[in-house]
Design an enzyme around this catalytic site. Structure first.
Site, PDB file in Angstrom:
ATOM      1  N   HIS A 457     -68.695   1.256-120.164  1.00 60.04           N
ATOM      2  CA  HIS A 457     -68.301   1.475-118.779  1.00 60.04           C
ATOM      3  C   HIS A 457     -67.089   0.653-118.367  1.00 60.04           C
ATOM      4  O   HIS A 457     -66.276   1.083-117.557  1.00 60.04           O
ATOM      5  CB  HIS A 457     -69.491   1.202-117.866  1.00 60.04           C
ATOM      6  N   GLU A 699     -69.223  16.104 -87.059  1.00 60.09           N
ATOM      7  CA  GLU A 699     -70.066  16.155 -88.267  1.00 60.09           C
ATOM      8  C   GLU A 699     -71.491  16.560 -87.954  1.00 60.09           C
ATOM      9  O   GLU A 699     -72.354  16.576 -88.824  1.00 60.09           O
ATOM     10  CB  GLU A 699     -70.014  14.834 -89.038  1.00 60.09           C
ATOM     11  N   ASN A 722     -68.857  16.146 -95.008  1.00 57.76           N
ATOM     12  CA  ASN A 722     -70.000  15.695 -95.813  1.00 57.76           C
ATOM     13  C   ASN A 722     -71.282  15.821 -94.998  1.00 57.76           C
ATOM     14  O   ASN A 722     -72.277  16.384 -95.442  1.00 57.76           O
ATOM     15  CB  ASN A 722     -69.821  14.242 -96.255  1.00 57.76           C
ATOM     16  N   ASP A 723     -71.235  15.285 -93.798  1.00 57.40           N
ATOM     17  CA  ASP A 723     -72.429  15.392 -92.951  1.00 57.40           C
ATOM     18  C   ASP A 723     -72.548  16.771 -92.324  1.00 57.40           C
ATOM     19  O   ASP A 723     -73.637  17.331 -92.253  1.00 57.40           O
ATOM     20  CB  ASP A 723     -72.406  14.311 -91.868  1.00 57.40           C
ATOM     21  N   CYS A 770     -61.696  14.610 -92.647  1.00 59.41           N
ATOM     22  CA  CYS A 770     -61.791  13.437 -93.519  1.00 59.41           C
ATOM     23  C   CYS A 770     -63.000  13.512 -94.441  1.00 59.41           C
ATOM     24  O   CYS A 770     -63.294  12.562 -95.149  1.00 59.41           O
ATOM     25  CB  CYS A 770     -61.805  12.154 -92.704  1.00 59.41           C
TER      26      CYS A 770
END
Ligand code: PEP
Ligand code: MG
Length: 834
Positions: A457, A699, A722-723, A770
């Site tokens: 990683h 949102e 996103n929300d 955004c």
């Protein structure tokens, strides 16, 4: 498109098959899984009525019919019975398929994405077992059956003379295995051209998943894509872009350099050390030797094992919380590589076997927790190192890194940080992912590590930071002393420990050319993004703190479209003071050198509990006291933040934005608090501007529905997809089981975006975005067509989105948006975007 129904005796199996097929087809194919029966004591079985319902549901969206795949026995009977109950018109478009359920479903689903008929998809599904037999033939000795699915496109060469070709070298670690092969087939299927994949003498139709799989394309293989037909050129361009995107695989699934066998470590002496190339690029400079070492652990006995077990549990819980916070932070900054790594570390620490082994030692040997944990951690890492698979060996570093975090908590010893006073090549034993994540690419010219592998990683993080690195250099690296001149080649995997002047000069030249090429690419990114018809679209960055602002600027961001201030509040014992917040906001604005910075007030709540803020436990945290709701319920917290924001806004282009606004009353309440803070400061004689640009995030579906009213009260709107998506689709954004539904390109979400843009335009205010969707370069024309005038995303995505904007024409964008709004499914919208 056809749809698919999977029938199994086990609900879990049916769901799992569906999940696998959906992952490969990005949810584009209508599919349903049916499994088990409604009897809690004996849930294994099949129910014809459930099969019937699933076929009807899929048939409602799949115009070209429904393919049914079954596991065995009564599943077949149930499917046949269901057919008897179906309406005649639906029954005519249902086909039962005799293919094995897992291989068959995956093959049929991939073919569905390229517009296969029921018969073609069924033939591909049946042929899928042949592919497996052929692939295993060298091991099993079974005669390989070469499947030639009836109805599947034959791998004929496009007409000579008319064909166009593209030569590709495959860098994907596992070659073109199922997922990348599916991506290739899906892309080829979008074009009318005949497309053939050639590997050596063998050829396959690029539109058949089985044929592509049978080519057995491995990492490092050279293949030729040949296409003929009216859209051959476009097809090759799309495949070239897919190849550049590593067929949709993540960085860690892709080798940086072509498949060179890792060279065995060589001792120093001739001045050349060879290791594994981990991150491409040249570096030359003085060594900075960092020997971190683990905390000193001595065997100490205890007379209170219960207390030691409690200490171990507390340390494990805290370490996991730290890792989850780090993962969360990385995910929000769209640093998927880092987010995934920290998540894996948190999971490792959650492994009950490790804890049980340590507890057993504490109890049996009556030793302190640190000693017991250290022993278990070392044993586990040693077990990983012994495995023959290189990838699994590299996981030893993850065990040690996450385990050391626990040890440090138990011993109270903090890690010596890596601090470079001047640009240098970092020389380490083995770099841990936590250390790699904190490196500053401006100071770390390169990384030379004694241990570790290219798939570790830490190596992945070095690549994502753009720092050349060679790992696995062996003990020869121990002879290197502080300040010794080194020349490192991250591509070849070598380090010169005694370079002469000529070698240093040559390496400097190489480094300069490398840096210039990278900067040229970046420079293009910093130019404004104007559409072909001349509309400039600010492309901004989402940041989590002032440190990210510098990176945003370098990436070419025209400003900050979202500063998630919650990160200032995480990983600490108490809330940041007004002055601390002020300093952070000023630092971000100064780093952006006059560009606008949109700062979002604290977006925290039940889903991200912060102990010192006394966040209540909620049954449905996403529907609870989040964002603005949380702050309005804690006026002192909001007041402190608003005071810091007003002060920072004096003389700077800082805008204030509120998250999770659901209705007009909430907006009025935050605006009143904002004005009260301004008056208070002015009353204290502190310099504050008369006004600051103020907006809200859209949102919550209620806010989108009321966008006209809300737009009348503020200066801008920014859509948080996103929300918004999770609330519109009622699909948790973090739940993989509903990931197919939680798609921001769903027409339901697009309609609310369009509505919000119209409301903003009518009120004469800007509407930006955004949420993550803003960073999907392919979606940029659609978003512009819907009416968005600003886009904000993770810094790394700024250059590609700018390029996408530059290629767009607003009239065409609007036509595209109309088409998307008329689509039935997110899959159809994706298909429109190409
Ligand atoms: C969003 O919801 O789209 C958004 C940008 O906010 P966050 O991801 O921080 O919830
Ligand atoms: Mg949000």
């Amino acid at each position: 498109m056809i749809g698919i129904v999977v029938v199994s005796h086990s609900e879990k199996l049916a769901q799992g098959v569906l999940e696998l097929a959906s992952q490969m087809t990005r949810g584009a194919v209508p599919m349903q899984a049916v499994g088990g029966i409604d009897d809690p004591d004996n849930p294994i079985g099949t129910d014809p009525m459930q099969v019937l319902a699933a076929i009807e549901a899929v048939a409602a969206t799949a115009d070209d019919g429904v393919l049914v795949l079954m596991d065995l026995g009564s599943a077949l009977l149930s499917a046949e019975t269901a057919l008897d109950f179906l309406d005649e018109t639906v029954r005519a478009k249902v086909l039962l398929c005799s293919a094995p359920v897992v291989e068959g479903t995956v093959a049929a689903a991939v073919q569905a994405t390229v517009g296969a008929s029921l018969a073609q998809a069924s033939a591909e599904a049946r042929a899928a077992l042949g592919v497996k037999i052929a692939q295993l033939a060298p091991l099993t000795g079974e005669a390989p059956e070469t499947p030639s699915p009836a109805g599947a496109p034959a791998p004929v060469a496009p007409a000579a003379g008319q064909e166009r070709t593209l030569a590709l070298r495959i860098a994907n670690k596992n070659g073109l295995h199922a997922r990348p092969a599916a991506a290739l087939v899906a892309t080829a299927g979008r074009f009318a051209a005949d497309i053939v994949v050639r590997k050596g003498e063998a050829a396959a139709s690029a539109k058949s998943i089985n044929q592509v799989a049978l080519l057995g394309i491995k990492r490092g293989d050279d293949i030729i894509i040949a296409a003929a037909g009216p859209d051959a050129e476009a097809a090759l361009a799309a495949i070239a872009a897919l190849h550049a995107d590593h067929f949709g695989e993540r960085d860690e699934d892709v080798a940086e350099a072509p498949a060179a066998p890792p060279t065995a470590p060589q001792p120093a002496g001739d001045g050349v050390l060879a290791g594994a190339p981990a991150s491409a690029g040249p570096a030359v400079g003085p060594a900075h030797v960092h020997r971190a070492g683990l905390p000193e652990i001595t065997r100490r006995e205890t007379d209170d094992p219960a207390r030691e077990i409690a200490r171990l549990d507390a340390a494990l819980a805290q370490a996991r919380a730290e890792l989850e916070a780090l993962s969360h932070r990385a995910a929000r900054a769209s640093d998927k590589a880092a987010a995934g790594i920290f998540e894996v570390h948190a999971l490792l620490l959650g492994d009950d076997d490790l804890r049980r082994a340590a507890v057993a030692r504490i109890e049996a040997e009556k030793v302190e927790a640190a000693y017991a944990w250290n022993a278990v951690m070392e044993e586990t890492a040693a077990a990983y190192r012994k495995l023959s698979d290189g990838y699994m060996q590299a996981r030893a570093a993850d065990v040690l890194d996450s385990g050391t975090r626990v040890l440090r908590l138990l011993t109270g010893e903090t890690a010596a940080p890596i601090r470079l006073a001047r640009p240098s090549i970092l020389v380490v034993g083995e770099l841990s992912p936590s250390e790699a994540a904190g490196l500053d690419p401006a100071l770390v010219l390169g990384i030379a590590a004694e241990a570790g592998g290219a798939t570790a990683h830490a190596a992945i993080l070095a690549r994502s930071l753009g720092i050349p690195a060679v790992v696995g250099l062996g003990q020869g690296l121990r002879t290197v002393v502080q300040g010794q001149m080194l020349v490192l080649d991250g591509q070849a995997g070598t380090v010169l420990t005694a370079p002469d002047d000529a070698a240093c000069r040559a390496a400097q030249d190489k480094r300069r050319a490398w840096t210039a090429a990278r900067e040229a690419a970046r420079a293009k990114g910093t130019a404004p993004a104007a559409t072909r018809d001349g509309t400039v679209i600010p492309v901004m960055a989402n940041i989590g703190g002032p440190a990210d602002a510098a990176r945003a600027l370098t990436a070419g961001a025209d400003g900050v479209g979202l500063f998630r201030t919650e990160f200032l509040f995480l990983e600490r014992e108490s809330a940041p003071s007004e002055d601390e917040q002020y300093a952070a906001y000023v630092a971000a604005a100064e780093a952006m050198a006059g560009r606008p910075v949109i700062i979002r007030t604290l977006d925290i709540g039940g889903d991200k509990p912060v102990a010192y803020l006394d966040t209540p436990r909620e049954d449905n945290p996403f529907l609870g006291q989040r964002g603005a709701r949380f702050c309005l319920a804690r006026p002192a917290l909001l007041r402190t933040q608003l005071r810091a924001l007003w002060r920072a806004a004096a003389g700077r282009d800082i805008w204030i934005m509120y998250p999770m606004i659901s209705d007009v009353a909430e907006l009025r309440a935050v605006l009143a608090a904002q004005e009260a803070a301004r008056r208070e400061l002015a009353g204290e004689g502190i310099d504050v501007p008369a006004k600051v640009k103020t907006g809200i995030m859209i949102e919550v579906p209620a806010a989108a529905a009321m966008a006209d009213k809300l737009a009348g009260l503020c200066d801008f709107l920014s859509i948080g997809t996103n929300d918004l998506t999770q609330y519109v689709m009622a699909a948790d954004r973090g739940n993989p089981a509903v990931a197919g539904l939680c798609d921001s390109l769903h027409p339901a979400v697009l309609r609310l975006i369009a509505r919000t843009c119209q409301a903003g335009a009518a009120a004469g205010i800007e509407v930006g975005m955004c949420g993550e969707l803003a960073g999907e370069a392919k979606a940029a024309p659609l978003l512009l067509g819907l009416g968005l005038v600003e886009l904000s995303m993770s810094a790394g995505l700024v250059p590609e989105v700018k390029e996408a904007v530059r290629g767009a024409n607003l009239a065409a964008c609007r036509a595209l948006a109309q088409k998307a709004l008329a689509c039935d499914t997110a899959g159809e919208v994706r298909a429109l975007l190409g």
